[in-house]
Write a protein that holds these residues in place. Structure first.
Motif, PDB file in Angstrom:
ATOM      1  N   GLY A  85       0.705  -1.232   0.019  1.00  0.00           N
ATOM      2  CA  GLY A  85      -0.084   0.014  -0.016  1.00  0.00           C
ATOM      3  C   GLY A  85       0.722   1.287   0.096  1.00  0.00           C
ATOM      4  O   GLY A  85       0.320   2.509   0.268  1.00  0.00           O
ATOM      5  N   SER A  86       2.008   1.087  -0.218  1.00  0.00           N
ATOM      6  CA  SER A  86       3.168   2.401  -0.309  1.00  0.00           C
ATOM      7  C   SER A  86       3.043   3.144  -1.781  1.00  0.00           C
ATOM      8  O   SER A  86       3.652   4.213  -1.963  1.00  0.00           O
ATOM      9  CB  SER A  86       4.295   2.115  -0.015  1.00  0.00           C
TER      10      SER A  86
ATOM     11  N   THR B 294       1.975  -3.888  -3.606  1.00  0.00           N
ATOM     12  CA  THR B 294       1.468  -2.527  -4.064  1.00  0.00           C
ATOM     13  C   THR B 294       2.548  -1.563  -3.558  1.00  0.00           C
ATOM     14  O   THR B 294       2.440  -1.245  -2.555  1.00  0.00           O
ATOM     15  CB  THR B 294       0.228  -2.164  -3.850  1.00  0.00           C
ATOM     16  N   VAL B 295       3.366  -1.020  -4.424  1.00  0.00           N
ATOM     17  CA  VAL B 295       4.384   0.051  -3.961  1.00  0.00           C
ATOM     18  C   VAL B 295       4.578   1.080  -4.954  1.00  0.00           C
ATOM     19  O   VAL B 295       3.957   1.210  -6.006  1.00  0.00           O
ATOM     20  CB  VAL B 295       5.814  -1.010  -4.062  1.00  0.00           C
ATOM     21  N   SER B 296       5.461   2.181  -4.608  1.00  0.00           N
ATOM     22  CA  SER B 296       5.423   3.159  -5.481  1.00  0.00           C
ATOM     23  C   SER B 296       6.345   2.898  -6.635  1.00  0.00           C
ATOM     24  O   SER B 296       6.850   1.880  -6.730  1.00  0.00           O
ATOM     25  CB  SER B 296       6.414   4.315  -4.564  1.00  0.00           C
ATOM     26  N   GLU B 297       6.290   3.673  -7.714  1.00  0.00           N
ATOM     27  CA  GLU B 297       6.979   3.301  -8.795  1.00  0.00           C
ATOM     28  C   GLU B 297       8.375   3.101  -8.685  1.00  0.00           C
ATOM     29  O   GLU B 297       9.310   2.360  -9.103  1.00  0.00           O
ATOM     30  CB  GLU B 297       6.713   4.451  -9.991  1.00  0.00           C
ATOM     31  N   ARG B 298       9.076   4.022  -7.971  1.00  0.00           N
ATOM     32  CA  ARG B 298      10.544   3.751  -7.511  1.00  0.00           C
ATOM     33  C   ARG B 298      10.879   2.538  -6.754  1.00  0.00           C
ATOM     34  O   ARG B 298      11.886   2.004  -7.304  1.00  0.00           O
ATOM     35  CB  ARG B 298      11.016   5.033  -6.931  1.00  0.00           C
TER      36      ARG B 298
ATOM     37  N   ALA C 298      12.461   0.968   6.663  1.00  0.00           N
ATOM     38  CA  ALA C 298      11.051   1.382   6.749  1.00  0.00           C
ATOM     39  C   ALA C 298      10.909   2.717   7.624  1.00  0.00           C
ATOM     40  O   ALA C 298      11.541   2.896   8.643  1.00  0.00           O
ATOM     41  CB  ALA C 298      10.123   0.309   7.308  1.00  0.00           C
ATOM     42  N   ALA C 299       9.744   3.388   7.442  1.00  0.00           N
ATOM     43  CA  ALA C 299       9.657   4.605   7.934  1.00  0.00           C
ATOM     44  C   ALA C 299       8.589   4.598   9.285  1.00  0.00           C
ATOM     45  O   ALA C 299       7.523   4.813   9.432  1.00  0.00           O
ATOM     46  CB  ALA C 299       8.679   5.772   7.189  1.00  0.00           C
TER      47      ALA C 299
ATOM     48  N   THR D 204      13.297   3.920   2.447  1.00  0.00           N
ATOM     49  CA  THR D 204      14.446   4.199   1.631  1.00  0.00           C
ATOM     50  C   THR D 204      15.387   2.997   1.450  1.00  0.00           C
ATOM     51  O   THR D 204      15.453   2.319   2.372  1.00  0.00           O
ATOM     52  CB  THR D 204      15.317   5.201   2.476  1.00  0.00           C
ATOM     53  N   HIS D 205      15.587   2.784   0.108  1.00  0.00           N
ATOM     54  CA  HIS D 205      16.181   1.551  -0.366  1.00  0.00           C
ATOM     55  C   HIS D 205      17.878   1.965  -0.284  1.00  0.00           C
ATOM     56  O   HIS D 205      18.346   2.786  -0.951  1.00  0.00           O
ATOM     57  CB  HIS D 205      15.955   1.007  -1.650  1.00  0.00           C
TER      58      HIS D 205
END
Length: 198
Positions: free
Chosen positions: A32-33, A49-53, A156-157, A189-190
């Motif tokens: 859900g990010s 389901t993640v962000s495009e980056r 993770a935040a 942040t990866h």
């Protein structure tokens, strides 16, 4: 030659699980990010389901992997991935083979003679691709044995305050890391650091 890549999600304060073992806080960004769907492989695939980056980052990471080394707790928590992990053959460190295993048509193997043996077997099975490491204890053992080429940590935040630390029980510290590559996702942040060999 296959690289060995330690891969783990972690809270900003260094924990991979809450005190009760719950990992959902550090893996919440998978669910859900963002609105890009990533379907994991293997016999029991999950859809993230993640962000495009983050999606680009995950696709690049998983495309380079050909096998996995992990521990018994991760195997149990994942219910054996249905017998086939999405990253390729899985080599599980275990003192005893669990009931009902090995299974026909499964690519899950159990290794009782140490982490070095598991990494050698995984490299042979990876077909020239890299070997992923998962699970705090497995990563710690491989770091102590000098087997890790890259640390790939998804920060993770979240702050957990206590729980299972990723970098406990390490010998011969400090370890020197090279410059990271950084990918900013949503809620994560990866980071990927090369582990510099002495």
């Amino acid at each position: 030659m296959s690289d060995v890549i330690a891969i783990m999600s972690m809270s900003l304060d260094g924990f991979v699980a809450a005190p009760d073992g719950d990992v959902m806080g550090v893996f919440a960004w998978y669910f859900g990010s963002g609105d890009v769907e990533i379907r994991g492989g293997g016999a029991d695939p999950m859809t993230f389901t993640v962000s495009e980056r983050s999606a680009q980052h995950l696709r690049a990471l998983t495309s380079e992997l050909g096998a996995l080394v992990t521990g018994r707790r991760t195997f149990e928590a994942a219910q054996g991935w249905g017998g086939n992990h999405g990253w390729g053959p899985a080599f599980v460190l275990a003192h005893e083979i669990p009931d009902g295993w090995p299974r026909p048509d499964s690519t899950v193997h159990f290794v009782s003679d140490g982490v070095e043996s598991a990494v050698v077997q995984a490299k042979a099975a990876a077909g020239g691709k890299s070997v992923g490491l998962h699970g705090a204890d497995t990563i710690q053992q491989c770091l102590n044995a000098g087997l890790v080429d890259y640390l790939h940590v998804d920060i993770a935040a979240i702050l957990l305050g206590s729980g299972v630390r990723l970098f406990d029980h390490l010998d011969d510290m400090p370890a020197t890391l090279g410059n990271p590559t950084v990918v900013e996702g949503v809620g994560v942040t990866h980071l990927r650091y090369p582990v510099l060999k002495a």
